[in-house]
Design a protein around this motif. Structure first.
Motif, PDB file in Angstrom:
ATOM      1  N   LEU A 135      46.002  34.469  28.362  1.00  0.00           N
ATOM      2  CA  LEU A 135      45.179  34.074  29.487  1.00  0.00           C
ATOM      3  C   LEU A 135      44.892  35.324  30.312  1.00  0.00           C
ATOM      4  N   PHE A 136      43.620  35.680  30.426  1.00  0.00           N
ATOM      5  CA  PHE A 136      43.218  36.854  31.196  1.00  0.00           C
ATOM      6  C   PHE A 136      42.867  36.414  32.614  1.00  0.00           C
ATOM      7  N   VAL A 137      43.494  37.077  33.572  1.00  0.00           N
ATOM      8  CA  VAL A 137      43.258  36.783  34.977  1.00  0.00           C
ATOM      9  C   VAL A 137      42.627  38.021  35.610  1.00  0.00           C
ATOM     10  N   ASN A 138      41.421  37.878  36.091  1.00  0.00           N
ATOM     11  CA  ASN A 138      40.725  38.969  36.781  1.00  0.00           C
ATOM     12  C   ASN A 138      40.278  38.454  38.139  1.00  0.00           C
ATOM     13  N   SER A 139      40.903  39.003  39.164  1.00  0.00           N
ATOM     14  CA  SER A 139      40.557  38.634  40.536  1.00  0.00           C
ATOM     15  C   SER A 139      40.516  39.908  41.368  1.00  0.00           C
ATOM     16  N   PRO A 140      40.098  39.814  42.609  1.00  0.00           N
ATOM     17  CA  PRO A 140      40.071  41.016  43.450  1.00  0.00           C
ATOM     18  C   PRO A 140      41.443  41.682  43.607  1.00  0.00           C
ATOM     19  N   THR A 141      42.513  40.906  43.443  1.00  0.00           N
ATOM     20  CA  THR A 141      43.865  41.455  43.647  1.00  0.00           C
ATOM     21  C   THR A 141      44.697  41.550  42.375  1.00  0.00           C
ATOM     22  N   ALA A 142      44.216  41.034  41.265  1.00  0.00           N
ATOM     23  CA  ALA A 142      45.032  41.053  40.040  1.00  0.00           C
ATOM     24  C   ALA A 142      44.174  41.169  38.792  1.00  0.00           C
ATOM     25  N   HIS A 143      44.663  41.961  37.848  1.00  0.00           N
ATOM     26  CA  HIS A 143      44.051  42.085  36.525  1.00  0.00           C
ATOM     27  C   HIS A 143      45.213  42.062  35.534  1.00  0.00           C
ATOM     28  N   VAL A 144      45.533  40.871  35.030  1.00  0.00           N
ATOM     29  CA  VAL A 144      46.695  40.721  34.163  1.00  0.00           C
ATOM     30  C   VAL A 144      46.344  39.911  32.931  1.00  0.00           C
ATOM     31  N   ARG A 145      47.195  40.066  31.914  1.00  0.00           N
ATOM     32  CA  ARG A 145      47.087  39.281  30.683  1.00  0.00           C
ATOM     33  C   ARG A 145      48.423  38.577  30.502  1.00  0.00           C
ATOM     34  N   LEU A 146      48.398  37.264  30.446  1.00  0.00           N
ATOM     35  CA  LEU A 146      49.606  36.454  30.289  1.00  0.00           C
ATOM     36  C   LEU A 146      49.640  35.881  28.884  1.00  0.00           C
TER      37      LEU A 146
END
Length: 68
Positions: free
Chosen positions: A21-32
């Motif tokens: 699950l790729f999370v791209n937001s103004p405060t986070a860029h992570v891959r879970l």
């Protein structure tokens, strides 16, 4: 149930037992990485690349794929 910890988009090919699950937001860029899921069930539920999930939404069920 396995749920999304944040809003994101799935990266997964058919027959893979893991879901990214790729999370791209103004405060986070992570891959879970979500593992221990049954690939056949994921395929049946249409959990493949491009599908989006909202935080708290069920991705799938915990499984014991290949008895590991």
């Amino acid at each position: 149930d396995i749920v999304a910890v944040a809003d994101g988009m799935v990266l997964r090919a058919r027959k893979q037992e893991a879901v990214f699950l790729f999370v791209n937001s103004p405060t986070a860029h992570v891959r879970l990485r979500y593992i221990h899921m049954n690939p056949k069930r994921l395929d049946e539920d249409g959990i493949v690349s491009g599908k989006r999930f909202a935080e708290g939404e069920t991705i799938g069920m915990v499984g014991n794929y290949n008895d590991y």
